[in-house]
Design an enzyme around this catalytic site. Structure first.
Site, short mmCIF file in Angstrom:
data_model
loop_
_atom_site.label_atom_id
_atom_site.label_comp_id
_atom_site.label_asym_id
_atom_site.label_seq_id
_atom_site.Cartn_x
_atom_site.Cartn_y
_atom_site.Cartn_z
N SER A 1 52.45 56.70 46.20
CA SER A 1 51.25 55.93 47.05
C SER A 1 51.83 55.21 48.15
O SER A 1 50.87 54.77 49.01
CB SER A 1 50.36 54.98 45.96
OG SER A 1 51.55 53.87 45.71
N LYS B 1 51.52 47.70 46.84
CA LYS B 1 50.50 48.06 48.04
C LYS B 1 50.73 47.44 49.27
O LYS B 1 51.29 46.24 49.23
CB LYS B 1 49.24 47.91 47.35
CG LYS B 1 48.79 48.67 46.03
CD LYS B 1 48.84 50.22 46.26
CE LYS B 1 48.65 50.85 44.97
NZ LYS B 1 48.98 52.26 45.13
#
Lengths: 199, 162
Positions: free
Chosen positions: B46, B90
């Site tokens: 990701s 993230k």
């Protein structure tokens, strides 16, 4: 001349480290501010003498890493609207449950990884009825006992309000009803749970 | 029996002192790990191309999140809102109060205009096509953030500051 000071400093540092580790892993004390959990927990008033009358509770963090909380537990959580503030609320529903918002006809299904918390005093409480289901990761500990004032010392019980939550799976949570213990395994069927009888 | 007792007492004291020292050492490690800096290995696609999918080792400092000094563009470690036992890595793309325009992931999606609510941040992985982030689970409460990534220590050729 500096010897006793150095000794004292070393001992204080060691004691501080042990205390900090204890409060991180085992549990901590908290004074209650705000009346959103009345009558279970009450705050002291703002002037100093009455401040001593506010409830002080101990909350344990041992169940925190595995999130072994049960519906009905009183938990300490970080506020979703103000990250500096800790709130004390009752955990009403877990992921997958259907919860009926009290006082209205809304039904919410709790999404994955979230939970629904409410204060016992519905009129004063800012909780999931205002900000919706919250991530379970915000829950930091479970309140187990009240330690102050002396006439209110006692366990903080796990109580689920009647008729508010519909479970599809009990997550192998054990609820004690007087001296009998039930473990519910309901599988795929939804079943309406009537809440704990006050026994 | 009575001849062993004088030997046991200093032994007992040494065991006690060593145990206390070990406890202090473990407490010290715990405090550094929880409140100062932590080592983390991140897996998963990701955050490509910033971090590789096979496991970069990062240093995560725990002070910025405690004092609310996270800025837009910081890479953070956070508890996933969908699974509190999962730690995700993230990038912070929006702080509380900001208005964001979120482009659709697939061709058929709609452009969303989001205002990040108070006490929340908007997290997105750098690899937009293969990242489960705020586009799926919404803004993330600040209380779920664990720390800010500031250094990559493995692979060794890629020491980078963020």
């Amino acid at each position: 001349m500096a010897e006793p000071l150095w000794f004292l400093a070393k001992r204080s540092a060691a004691a501080a480290m042990i205390c900090i580790t204890f409060t991180d892993i085992v549990g901590n004390f908290a004074t209650i501010q705000g009346n959103s959990m009345q009558p279970t927990l009450q705050q002291g008033h703002k002037d100093f003498i009455s401040l001593l009358k506010g409830d002080v509770v101990f909350y344990e963090k041992i169940s925190a890493p595995a999130y072994k909380y049960c519906r009905g537990d009183v938990v300490v959580l970080r506020s979703p609207t103000d990250p500096d503030q800790l709130m004390v609320k009752r955990l009403i529903a877990m992921q997958g449950d259907w919860v009926n918002v009290p006082g209205s006809h809304e039904i919410h299904q709790i999404p994955k990884g979230r939970c629904w918390v409410e204060g016992d005093n519905g009129n004063l409480s800012l909780d999931s009825r205002n900000f919706g289901p919250i991530p379970l990761g915000l829950v930091k500990g479970r309140v187990t006992i009240k330690v102050w004032p002396p006439h209110r010392i006692g366990r903080v019980e796990r109580v689920l309000p009647e008729g508010q939550v519909m479970f599809t799976d009990m997550h192998s949570c054990v609820i004690t009803r007087s001296c009998l213990e039930y473990t519910f395994r309901l599988g795929e069927r939804a079943s309406y749970y009537q809440g704990l009888a006050a026994s | 029996m009575s001849q062993w007792f004088p030997k046991l007492k200093p032994l007992g004291r040494e065991v006690w002192e060593r145990s206390v020292l070990l406890t202090q050492f473990l407490c010290c490690i715990h405090i550094i790990k929880e409140h100062v800096v932590e080592i983390h290995q991140v897996m998963g696609p990701s955050m490509l191309p910033t971090f590789s999918a096979v496991g970069d080792v990062l240093l995560v400092e725990r002070l910025s999140t405690k004092f609310q000094r996270i800025k837009q563009g910081d890479v953070v470690m956070a508890l996933s809102p969908e699974n509190p036992r999962l730690i995700v890595c993230k990038r912070v793309l929006g702080l509380e109060g900001e208005n964001l325009v979120v482009m659709p992931t697939h061709g058929s999606g709609r452009v969303q205009h989001i205002k990040v609510p108070k006490g929340h941040v908007w997290l997105q992985g750098d690899n937009l096509s293969n990242s489960t982030d705020s586009r799926h689970y919404g803004p993330v409460p600040y209380g779920l953030l664990r720390g800010k990534v500031f250094l990559r220590v493995w692979p060794p050729g890629g020491w980078t500051r963020f």
